[in-house]
Design an enzyme around this catalytic site. Structure first.
Site, PDB file in Angstrom:
ATOM      1  CE  LYS A  75      -4.227  -1.798   2.115  1.00 15.92           C
ATOM      2  NZ  LYS A  75      -5.210  -1.587   3.178  1.00 15.92           N
ATOM      3  CG  ASP A 111      -8.297   0.501   3.123  1.00 12.07           C
ATOM      4  OD1 ASP A 111      -9.046  -0.408   2.715  1.00 12.07           O
ATOM      5  OD2 ASP A 111      -7.064   0.441   3.057  1.00 12.07           O
TER       6      ASP A 111
END
Length: 284
Positions: A75, A111
């Site tokens: 990420k 997210d």
């Protein structure tokens, strides 16, 4: 709008063989009448590390991928390899969704949206004066960002690694009113003054049993939110429910970050119920 005949999407990460993301996306696409193929690119199975990311992104461009989801440990490593970042991804310093258009790759972070949407749907009217968040790791920044967007007035972040907690506070403080984010060290005092607590640590997962705080600190007036969904009911949620606390599990976060990624890939908002049904059918 002329719709593409089909979409090719992938998930890059380590140890993703049991991921529910591919079947959730494909079921949602079937329900929407969209041709959609979702491939797992498991670094563990390929015996690769994050250093292979540039090569994998080049391959994805050449093979005509429309998008990629990205999970641990990629990420942050993916950031310098992209052509552009959305404001949210830039604010969080992490990407979990990459949209490919005309060979250009744009990084997004869904997210935070997943947590915020799950909270909005399940915790209407929950007080947002003071909140304590445990965990400042991979998901911590996204959860803190979501909590601030939801309107939390004072967010205290607690992590065994003080530098990590400080990093999340520093990274977000410039985007919100000064003084709304702080690092906490006195767990008992912070929880005693809180309206709600959020667990953004891995403590409570099957492989990391336990709770992020002593359960004796819980009281019925607190609301409790989890981001863990293996298992859906952690020891923390079980104890909180037994006391009569309002709670929300982590399943919805996993689902709503997925519905937003699907929308970014296709331009179509999927039916969340299909994501929920697929998630549940896979043992949620």
């Amino acid at each position: 709008m002329h719709r593409k005949p089909g979409f090719l999407v992938g998930l890059i990460g380590s140890g993703i063989s049991a991921s529910r993301t591919p079947p959730m996306h494909e079921a949602a696409a079937d329900a929407a009448g969209i041709r959609y193929l979702y491939k797992k690119i498991d670094l563990t199975e390929l015996n690769l590390g994050v250093e292979a990311l540039p090569e994998l992104l080049t391959a994805a461009r050449r093979m005509g991928f429309d998008g990629l989801n990205v999970t641990h440990p990629c990420k942050q490593a993916i950031l310098p390899l992209l052509d552009e970042l959305s404001p949210d991804a830039e604010a969080l310093g992490a990407v979990n969704t990459v949209v490919v258009r005309n060979g250009r790759m744009t990084g997004h972070n869904t997210d935070w949206f997943g947590f915020a949407e799950n909270f909005r749907r399940n915790m209407q009217g929950a007080p947002l004066g003071r909140v304590v968040q445990f965990g400042a790791g991979g998901a911590g920044a996204a959860v803190a960002f979501a909590l601030m967007k939801l309107g939390v007035q004072e967010l205290t972040i607690i992590d065994v690694d003080l530098a990590k907690a400080q990093s999340v506070v520093d990274g977000l403080s410039s985007r919100f009113v000064e003084g709304r984010l702080r690092v906490g060290q006195d767990v008992a005092a912070a929880v005693a003054a809180a309206d709600g607590i959020v667990n953004a640590t891995p403590i409570g997962m099957d492989k990391y049993p336990g709770t992020p705080l002593p359960l004796a600190m819980l009281c019925s007036g607190l609301w409790v939110a989890e981001i863990i969904y293996f298992p859906l009911e952690t020891a923390l949620l079980r104890a909180a429910r037994a006391l009569g606390c309002r709670t929300v599990d982590g399943g919805g976060m996993a689902i709503f970050q997925g519905t937003e990624a699907f929308r970014l890939f296709t331009g179509v908002s999927p039916d969340p119920d299909v994501f929920f049904a697929t998630f549940a059918s896979l043992g949620g």
